[in-house]
Write a protein that holds these residues in place. Sequence first.
Motif, PDB file in Angstrom:
ATOM      1  N   GLU A  66      10.306  64.091  14.577  1.00 46.19           N
ATOM      2  CA  GLU A  66      10.814  63.782  15.915  1.00 46.19           C
ATOM      3  C   GLU A  66      12.259  64.217  16.109  1.00 46.19           C
ATOM      4  O   GLU A  66      12.597  64.743  17.166  1.00 46.19           O
ATOM      5  N   ARG A  67      13.100  64.011  15.147  1.00 45.51           N
ATOM      6  CA  ARG A  67      14.520  64.345  15.304  1.00 45.51           C
ATOM      7  C   ARG A  67      14.697  65.822  15.653  1.00 45.51           C
ATOM      8  O   ARG A  67      15.463  66.172  16.548  1.00 45.51           O
ATOM      9  N   ILE A  68      13.980  66.685  14.968  1.00 40.18           N
ATOM     10  CA  ILE A  68      14.065  68.119  15.231  1.00 40.18           C
ATOM     11  C   ILE A  68      13.436  68.449  16.582  1.00 40.18           C
ATOM     12  O   ILE A  68      14.022  69.162  17.404  1.00 40.18           O
ATOM     13  N   ARG A  69      12.266  67.926  16.822  1.00 39.97           N
ATOM     14  CA  ARG A  69      11.559  68.239  18.073  1.00 39.97           C
ATOM     15  C   ARG A  69      12.262  67.659  19.291  1.00 39.97           C
ATOM     16  O   ARG A  69      12.304  68.290  20.345  1.00 39.97           O
ATOM     17  N   PHE A  70      12.836  66.479  19.165  1.00 41.02           N
ATOM     18  CA  PHE A  70      13.602  65.910  20.273  1.00 41.02           C
ATOM     19  C   PHE A  70      14.825  66.773  20.556  1.00 41.02           C
ATOM     20  O   PHE A  70      15.218  66.947  21.712  1.00 41.02           O
TER      21      PHE A  70
ATOM     22  N   MET B  18      23.012  69.577  15.136  1.00 37.97           N
ATOM     23  CA  MET B  18      24.431  69.452  15.481  1.00 37.97           C
ATOM     24  C   MET B  18      24.662  69.792  16.954  1.00 37.97           C
ATOM     25  O   MET B  18      25.355  69.062  17.661  1.00 37.97           O
ATOM     26  N   VAL B  19      24.096  70.887  17.414  1.00 40.97           N
ATOM     27  CA  VAL B  19      24.278  71.318  18.803  1.00 40.97           C
ATOM     28  C   VAL B  19      23.715  70.276  19.772  1.00 40.97           C
ATOM     29  O   VAL B  19      24.312  70.001  20.815  1.00 40.97           O
ATOM     30  N   ALA B  20      22.602  69.674  19.422  1.00 38.69           N
ATOM     31  CA  ALA B  20      21.972  68.674  20.292  1.00 38.69           C
ATOM     32  C   ALA B  20      22.681  67.317  20.233  1.00 38.69           C
ATOM     33  O   ALA B  20      22.393  66.440  21.039  1.00 38.69           O
ATOM     34  N   GLY B  21      23.601  67.150  19.297  1.00 41.60           N
ATOM     35  CA  GLY B  21      24.292  65.870  19.163  1.00 41.60           C
ATOM     36  C   GLY B  21      23.558  64.881  18.284  1.00 41.60           C
ATOM     37  O   GLY B  21      23.842  63.685  18.296  1.00 41.60           O
ATOM     38  N   PHE B  22      22.600  65.367  17.493  1.00 36.26           N
ATOM     39  CA  PHE B  22      21.812  64.504  16.619  1.00 36.26           C
ATOM     40  C   PHE B  22      22.194  64.662  15.152  1.00 36.26           C
ATOM     41  O   PHE B  22      21.527  64.118  14.277  1.00 36.26           O
ATOM     42  N   GLY B  23      23.246  65.398  14.863  1.00 35.63           N
ATOM     43  CA  GLY B  23      23.603  65.707  13.486  1.00 35.63           C
ATOM     44  C   GLY B  23      24.398  64.639  12.763  1.00 35.63           C
ATOM     45  O   GLY B  23      24.298  64.504  11.551  1.00 35.63           O
ATOM     46  N   GLU B  24      25.177  63.882  13.477  1.00 36.02           N
ATOM     47  CA  GLU B  24      26.065  62.900  12.857  1.00 36.02           C
ATOM     48  C   GLU B  24      25.435  61.513  12.733  1.00 36.02           C
ATOM     49  O   GLU B  24      25.791  60.745  11.857  1.00 36.02           O
ATOM     50  N   ASP B  25      24.537  61.204  13.636  1.00 32.89           N
ATOM     51  CA  ASP B  25      23.926  59.871  13.707  1.00 32.89           C
ATOM     52  C   ASP B  25      22.421  60.011  13.525  1.00 32.89           C
ATOM     53  O   ASP B  25      21.752  60.655  14.333  1.00 32.89           O
TER      54      ASP B  25
ATOM     55  N   GLU C  44      16.691  58.832  18.677  1.00 33.75           N
ATOM     56  CA  GLU C  44      15.971  57.672  19.197  1.00 33.75           C
ATOM     57  C   GLU C  44      16.673  57.107  20.427  1.00 33.75           C
ATOM     58  O   GLU C  44      16.023  56.687  21.390  1.00 33.75           O
ATOM     59  N   LYS C  45      17.995  57.105  20.406  1.00 37.12           N
ATOM     60  CA  LYS C  45      18.771  56.641  21.561  1.00 37.12           C
ATOM     61  C   LYS C  45      18.527  57.559  22.752  1.00 37.12           C
ATOM     62  O   LYS C  45      18.370  57.094  23.890  1.00 37.12           O
ATOM     63  N   TRP C  46      18.497  58.881  22.493  1.00 33.98           N
ATOM     64  CA  TRP C  46      18.216  59.836  23.577  1.00 33.98           C
ATOM     65  C   TRP C  46      16.810  59.610  24.120  1.00 33.98           C
ATOM     66  O   TRP C  46      16.609  59.604  25.344  1.00 33.98           O
TER      67      TRP C  46
END
Length: 101
Positions: free
Chosen positions: A48-52, A81-88, A93-95
């Motif tokens: 999901e993280r990648i697909r989201f 990283m570009v999507a803003g999912f790299g650090e957290d 899931e929040k998105w």
Amino acid sequence: MSELSPNTEYLVHTLYKSREAKEIGDILEVECGTESLGCDDWTPVEMERIRFAVLKLATESDSGLENALKLVTTDWRDLLMVAGFGEDLNAHEKWYESVAN
């Protein structure tokens, strides 16, 4: 090819009309599949993280899907990283919650 999680399917149908949703779902299963990304033992939920991230970038501009697919096939960590999912680890899931509600 790997199947989509229920949350990913829901997002696809929320973000796209039914005809487009089928195409986008197919793209996610093939281009962002476990085999094509070297994530052979990952579950649909783990993907999901990648697909989201792909879906998020796809909705941000006309060329977003094309750019996201280039990133994911080059190095999916850059995509995160570009999507803003790299650090957290929970950012995707929040998105999802912000889009699904």
